[in-house]
Design a protein around this motif. Sequence first.
Motif, PDB file in Angstrom:
ATOM      1  N   ALA A 207     -46.594  36.866  -9.244  1.00 33.86           N
ATOM      2  CA  ALA A 207     -45.521  36.170  -9.992  1.00 33.86           C
ATOM      3  C   ALA A 207     -45.261  36.710 -11.234  1.00 33.86           C
ATOM      4  CB  ALA A 207     -46.148  34.932 -10.049  1.00 33.86           C
ATOM      5  N   TYR A 208     -46.145  37.551 -12.058  1.00 36.63           N
ATOM      6  CA  TYR A 208     -46.490  38.210 -13.201  1.00 36.63           C
ATOM      7  C   TYR A 208     -45.117  39.211 -13.146  1.00 36.63           C
ATOM      8  CZ  TYR A 208     -48.797  35.032 -16.974  1.00 36.63           C
ATOM      9  OH  TYR A 208     -48.697  33.969 -17.494  1.00 36.63           O
ATOM     10  N   TRP A 209     -46.190  40.180 -12.131  1.00 34.44           N
ATOM     11  CA  TRP A 209     -44.844  41.782 -11.275  1.00 34.44           C
ATOM     12  C   TRP A 209     -43.975  40.779 -11.637  1.00 34.44           C
ATOM     13  CZ3 TRP A 209     -47.035  46.269 -12.102  1.00 34.44           C
ATOM     14  CH2 TRP A 209     -46.530  46.960 -11.445  1.00 34.44           C
ATOM     15  N   ASN A 210     -43.617  40.481 -10.065  1.00 33.79           N
ATOM     16  CA  ASN A 210     -41.944  40.196 -10.107  1.00 33.79           C
ATOM     17  C   ASN A 210     -41.148  39.216 -10.750  1.00 33.79           C
ATOM     18  OD1 ASN A 210     -42.543  41.525  -7.388  1.00 33.79           O
ATOM     19  ND2 ASN A 210     -43.586  39.590  -6.947  1.00 33.79           N
ATOM     20  N   ASP A 211     -42.045  39.199 -12.082  1.00 31.83           N
ATOM     21  CA  ASP A 211     -41.129  37.614 -12.939  1.00 31.83           C
ATOM     22  C   ASP A 211     -39.652  38.699 -13.693  1.00 31.83           C
ATOM     23  OD1 ASP A 211     -40.317  35.488 -14.331  1.00 31.83           O
ATOM     24  OD2 ASP A 211     -41.314  36.809 -15.884  1.00 31.83           O
ATOM     25  N   TRP A 212     -38.646  37.928 -13.584  1.00 36.46           N
ATOM     26  CA  TRP A 212     -37.912  38.807 -13.807  1.00 36.46           C
ATOM     27  C   TRP A 212     -36.717  38.033 -15.197  1.00 36.46           C
ATOM     28  CZ3 TRP A 212     -32.717  36.540 -13.097  1.00 36.46           C
ATOM     29  CH2 TRP A 212     -32.291  36.391 -12.431  1.00 36.46           C
ATOM     30  N   TYR A 218     -35.679  35.589 -22.836  1.00 36.73           N
ATOM     31  CA  TYR A 218     -35.862  35.655 -24.147  1.00 36.73           C
ATOM     32  C   TYR A 218     -36.317  37.236 -24.628  1.00 36.73           C
ATOM     33  CZ  TYR A 218     -38.065  31.034 -22.884  1.00 36.73           C
ATOM     34  OH  TYR A 218     -37.950  30.012 -21.817  1.00 36.73           O
ATOM     35  N   VAL A 219     -35.552  37.595 -23.769  1.00 36.08           N
ATOM     36  CA  VAL A 219     -36.006  38.933 -24.625  1.00 36.08           C
ATOM     37  C   VAL A 219     -34.445  39.813 -24.200  1.00 36.08           C
ATOM     38  CG1 VAL A 219     -36.823  41.512 -23.771  1.00 36.08           C
ATOM     39  CG2 VAL A 219     -38.413  39.496 -23.456  1.00 36.08           C
ATOM     40  N   THR A 220     -34.299  41.059 -25.275  1.00 33.66           N
ATOM     41  CA  THR A 220     -32.860  41.312 -25.697  1.00 33.66           C
ATOM     42  C   THR A 220     -32.617  43.433 -26.138  1.00 33.66           C
ATOM     43  OG1 THR A 220     -32.719  40.498 -27.745  1.00 33.66           O
ATOM     44  CG2 THR A 220     -31.568  39.640 -25.759  1.00 33.66           C
ATOM     45  N   ASP A 221     -34.591  42.839 -26.531  1.00 35.19           N
ATOM     46  CA  ASP A 221     -35.378  44.195 -27.150  1.00 35.19           C
ATOM     47  C   ASP A 221     -35.457  45.304 -25.367  1.00 35.19           C
ATOM     48  OD1 ASP A 221     -36.354  46.786 -27.857  1.00 35.19           O
ATOM     49  OD2 ASP A 221     -37.763  45.734 -29.308  1.00 35.19           O
ATOM     50  N   GLU A 222     -34.782  46.180 -25.324  1.00 41.80           N
ATOM     51  CA  GLU A 222     -34.252  46.845 -24.238  1.00 41.80           C
ATOM     52  C   GLU A 222     -36.466  47.519 -24.169  1.00 41.80           C
ATOM     53  OE1 GLU A 222     -33.542  50.948 -22.621  1.00 41.80           O
ATOM     54  OE2 GLU A 222     -31.907  48.987 -22.123  1.00 41.80           O
ATOM     55  N   SER A 223     -37.171  47.772 -25.367  1.00 39.66           N
ATOM     56  CA  SER A 223     -38.226  48.475 -25.580  1.00 39.66           C
ATOM     57  C   SER A 223     -39.437  47.137 -24.640  1.00 39.66           C
ATOM     58  CB  SER A 223     -38.795  49.067 -26.820  1.00 39.66           C
ATOM     59  OG  SER A 223     -38.337  47.944 -27.311  1.00 39.66           O
ATOM     60  N   LEU A 224     -39.220  46.370 -24.315  1.00 38.09           N
ATOM     61  CA  LEU A 224     -39.990  45.451 -24.015  1.00 38.09           C
ATOM     62  C   LEU A 224     -39.814  44.910 -22.357  1.00 38.09           C
ATOM     63  CD1 LEU A 224     -40.407  42.877 -27.355  1.00 38.09           C
ATOM     64  CD2 LEU A 224     -41.987  44.883 -26.273  1.00 38.09           C
ATOM     65  N   PHE A 225     -38.825  45.024 -22.250  1.00 34.05           N
ATOM     66  CA  PHE A 225     -37.897  44.723 -20.659  1.00 34.05           C
ATOM     67  C   PHE A 225     -38.943  45.242 -19.549  1.00 34.05           C
ATOM     68  CE2 PHE A 225     -33.449  45.237 -20.404  1.00 34.05           C
ATOM     69  CZ  PHE A 225     -33.514  43.895 -21.430  1.00 34.05           C
ATOM     70  N   SER A 226     -39.659  44.346 -18.697  1.00 28.78           N
ATOM     71  CA  SER A 226     -40.819  45.045 -17.497  1.00 28.78           C
ATOM     72  C   SER A 226     -39.442  45.232 -16.715  1.00 28.78           C
ATOM     73  CB  SER A 226     -40.842  42.822 -16.783  1.00 28.78           C
ATOM     74  OG  SER A 226     -39.306  42.655 -16.294  1.00 28.78           O
ATOM     75  N   ILE A 227     -40.154  45.615 -15.722  1.00 30.64           N
ATOM     76  CA  ILE A 227     -40.129  46.984 -14.276  1.00 30.64           C
ATOM     77  C   ILE A 227     -39.108  46.612 -14.079  1.00 30.64           C
ATOM     78  CG2 ILE A 227     -42.410  46.069 -13.110  1.00 30.64           C
ATOM     79  CD1 ILE A 227     -39.785  49.478 -13.359  1.00 30.64           C
ATOM     80  N   GLN A 228     -39.325  44.944 -13.213  1.00 23.70           N
ATOM     81  CA  GLN A 228     -37.736  44.058 -12.341  1.00 23.70           C
ATOM     82  C   GLN A 228     -36.811  44.516 -13.628  1.00 23.70           C
ATOM     83  OE1 GLN A 228     -38.863  44.078 -10.007  1.00 23.70           O
ATOM     84  NE2 GLN A 228     -40.612  43.774  -9.179  1.00 23.70           N
ATOM     85  N   ALA A 229     -36.997  43.680 -15.029  1.00 20.27           N
ATOM     86  CA  ALA A 229     -35.864  43.235 -15.662  1.00 20.27           C
ATOM     87  C   ALA A 229     -35.107  44.796 -15.994  1.00 20.27           C
ATOM     88  CB  ALA A 229     -36.234  42.751 -16.667  1.00 20.27           C
ATOM     89  N   MET A 230     -36.149  46.209 -15.820  1.00 22.56           N
ATOM     90  CA  MET A 230     -35.316  47.488 -15.980  1.00 22.56           C
ATOM     91  C   MET A 230     -34.772  48.407 -15.221  1.00 22.56           C
ATOM     92  SD  MET A 230     -35.119  49.647 -18.407  1.00 22.56           S
ATOM     93  CE  MET A 230     -36.058  49.602 -19.376  1.00 22.56           C
ATOM     94  N   LEU A 231     -34.980  47.633 -14.548  1.00 25.83           N
ATOM     95  CA  LEU A 231     -34.374  47.998 -12.730  1.00 25.83           C
ATOM     96  C   LEU A 231     -33.306  46.640 -12.631  1.00 25.83           C
ATOM     97  CD1 LEU A 231     -38.020  48.491 -10.333  1.00 25.83           C
ATOM     98  CD2 LEU A 231     -36.196  49.485 -11.229  1.00 25.83           C
ATOM     99  N   ASN A 232     -33.803  46.313 -12.933  1.00 27.75           N
ATOM    100  CA  ASN A 232     -32.437  45.137 -12.789  1.00 27.75           C
ATOM    101  C   ASN A 232     -30.815  45.941 -13.353  1.00 27.75           C
ATOM    102  OD1 ASN A 232     -30.651  42.630 -11.536  1.00 27.75           O
ATOM    103  ND2 ASN A 232     -30.754  42.061 -13.919  1.00 27.75           N
ATOM    104  N   THR A 233     -31.495  45.796 -14.741  1.00 26.45           N
ATOM    105  CA  THR A 233     -30.450  46.449 -16.091  1.00 26.45           C
ATOM    106  C   THR A 233     -30.074  48.006 -15.560  1.00 26.45           C
ATOM    107  OG1 THR A 233     -31.262  45.801 -17.511  1.00 26.45           O
ATOM    108  CG2 THR A 233     -30.324  47.394 -18.500  1.00 26.45           C
ATOM    109  N   ILE A 234     -30.921  49.151 -14.778  1.00 28.28           N
ATOM    110  CA  ILE A 234     -30.363  50.169 -13.842  1.00 28.28           C
ATOM    111  C   ILE A 234     -29.338  49.903 -13.248  1.00 28.28           C
ATOM    112  CG2 ILE A 234     -31.013  52.247 -13.170  1.00 28.28           C
ATOM    113  CD1 ILE A 234     -33.913  51.871 -14.849  1.00 28.28           C
ATOM    114  N   MET A 235     -29.425  49.049 -12.095  1.00 23.21           N
ATOM    115  CA  MET A 235     -28.954  48.260 -11.164  1.00 23.21           C
ATOM    116  C   MET A 235     -27.480  47.761 -11.699  1.00 23.21           C
ATOM    117  SD  MET A 235     -28.485  48.855  -7.849  1.00 23.21           S
ATOM    118  CE  MET A 235     -26.464  49.154  -7.682  1.00 23.21           C
ATOM    119  N   THR A 236     -27.601  46.855 -12.535  1.00 26.57           N
ATOM    120  CA  THR A 236     -26.168  46.454 -13.081  1.00 26.57           C
ATOM    121  C   THR A 236     -25.604  47.770 -13.774  1.00 26.57           C
ATOM    122  OG1 THR A 236     -26.924  44.145 -13.793  1.00 26.57           O
ATOM    123  CG2 THR A 236     -25.723  44.833 -15.163  1.00 26.57           C
TER     124      THR A 236
END
Length: 294
Positions: A207-212, A218-236
């Motif tokens: 659940a933690y690994w897949n959580d985005w 709650y996070v707008t600072d890219e330096s705190l992005f999880s891997i799922q959020a970062m990959l989703n940002t790249i895809m977007t």
Amino acid sequence: MASKKRRISQFTLNAIFIILVVITVAPLLLLISSSLTEEATLLRDGYNFIPKKFSLESYRYLWNSGSRIARAYGITIFVTFAGTVMNLFLTITFAYPLSRKELPFRSFFAFYVFFTMLFNGGLVPTYMMWTQTFHIKNTIWALIVPRLMMNAFYVIMMRSYFQSSIPDALIEAARIDGAGEVKILTDIVLPLSKPMLATIGLMAGLAYWNDWQNSLYYVTDESLFSIQAMLNTIMTNIQYLSNNAVASSGSVASLPSAGVRMAIAVIGVVPILCIYPFFQKYFVKGIVVGGVKG
């Protein structure tokens, strides 16, 4: 005659399991193959289990964001480890007292846990509470605490396991020998609960690994992005550039959008595939014991 029936039954079971394995593995093979296929070939011929034209273009594109992805991996690994440990600690310390019949107001606390499985305050009040009261926005705690810190379903599973799989006589014998509740829990109950601990730990970790969503809310600072959020940002970003590309801009128009989606999925799932075999036997045992006795 009986042996012939057994052979037929065994053959049928083997055939069913082989079919299930193929159904399970085929999507993963298709995913990996598609991520290694040239973008133009992928768009023209569709998805195939064997790449018609091998290409590492999608992974090369992601390699350009290697430092961002590596940092996101580090964030996710830390959050997954810390969150899983905290989740297990809270689950155990809540479930063990609930499993003891002598606990005062036990029914009230059990109802409280069950009630939270059915109802919650909703997204807006939850967001306001975490950001305005606890001030966790743009902190590492924003990826750990909200929603995933403790799950009522895990508490019920753990309580049921304690009640059904830990003999009361064993606990009473420890009390007669002078052991307190903490010692009983750490020296007797937990060592006998490894299957359920591994099961809940694996479920919480996944659940933690897949959580985005926590990153999204709650996070707008890219330096705190999880891997799922970062990959989703790249895809977007790729989708935005592809949709707004000028025809003459070949470097933008030829972005490997379809292949990158597959490569992103591979990058996100490979660590879990590497870890899961080490927990499989405990996970299966915990599910079976919890389902039969719980």
